[in-house]
Design a protein around this motif. Structure first.
Motif, PDB file in Angstrom:
ATOM      1  N   THR A 176       2.352   8.058   3.664  1.00 22.73           N
ATOM      2  CA  THR A 176       1.724   8.837   4.739  1.00 22.73           C
ATOM      3  C   THR A 176       2.389   8.546   6.078  1.00 22.73           C
TER       4      THR A 176
ATOM      5  N   ASP B 163       0.871  -1.172   0.000  1.00 21.73           N
ATOM      6  CA  ASP B 163       0.000   0.000   0.000  1.00 21.73           C
ATOM      7  C   ASP B 163       0.913   1.229   0.000  1.00 21.73           C
TER       8      ASP B 163
ATOM      9  N   ARG C  71      -0.271   4.403   1.977  1.00 20.84           N
ATOM     10  CA  ARG C  71      -0.170   4.234   3.421  1.00 20.84           C
ATOM     11  C   ARG C  71       1.283   4.375   3.869  1.00 20.84           C
TER      12      ARG C  71
END
Length: 197
Positions: A12, A6, A9
């Motif tokens: 972030t 991901d 993700r």
């Protein structure tokens, strides 16, 4: 077994956990020096293993620290390749061999120079997997002899970082006291140099 990456993700999380800069392994010890410790991978600070016995010592030291950091968790394994092209290689040959599950996470551009021929790109490849002792030994063997560099191993929450290099590992912990406790458990693996390098 690696799970699907991901990318958003991971990006972030990196911004939240390590806001002082991009995931460039060798820069982390300066940015987070209050939580950093370095361990050498061979006795007497020898840089490169030359025999299978020395490889065994280096791998044991890498894996001992990795076990203490990540046992019972998932980890991201991040490897790096460089190119003069923004697209770069999908997965360079050496990484296809030792990190076949690595998927392109992100590319960092170094394009400040007005001459486009001097622009370079750092491509980061990552996968997420359950931590098990020995799961990254193929990568660590290549790191130990400086075939690979820039590798980062971190838990799925990006709270701790293990950056193996040829000669040892830089480790970033969650707090200075956690760093101190880890350092105290492995004093024989520390540098005798006052800076810790």
């Amino acid at each position: 077994m690696s799970s699907k990456l991901d990318r958003d993700r991971l990006s972030t999380l990196w911004q939240r956990q390590f806001p002082k800069g991009p995931p460039i392994a060798h820069e982390l010890r300066t940015a987070y020096s209050d939580r950093w410790v370095r361990f050498h991978s061979l006795p007497d600070s020898k840089r490169y293993p030359e025999t299978e016995d020395e490889y065994a010592i280096a791998l044991n030291r890498y894996n001992t620290i990795l076990d203490e950091l990540f046992e019972g968790t998932d980890v991201y394994v991040i490897t790096v390749a460089w190119s003069w092209e923004p697209g770069g290689p999908e997965l360079p040959p050496v990484l296809r061999e030792v990190h076949p599950q690595g998927a392109r996470w992100t590319t960092l551009a170094y394009d400040d120079d007005p001459d486009p021929e001097l622009h370079s790109y750092t491509h980061l490849y990552a996968d997420r997997r359950p931590w098990r002792r020995g799961t990254v030994d193929d990568i660590l063997r290549e790191v130990a002899v400086d075939v690979l560099s820039g590798v980062i191993i971190t838990d799925s929450g990006l709270t701790r970082i293990h950056h193996p290099y040829d000669g040892g590992a830089d480790v970033i912990l969650t707090t200075p006291s956690e760093r101190d406790a880890l350092r105290e458990r492995h004093t024989d693996w520390l540098s005798s140099h006052p800076s810790g390098l």
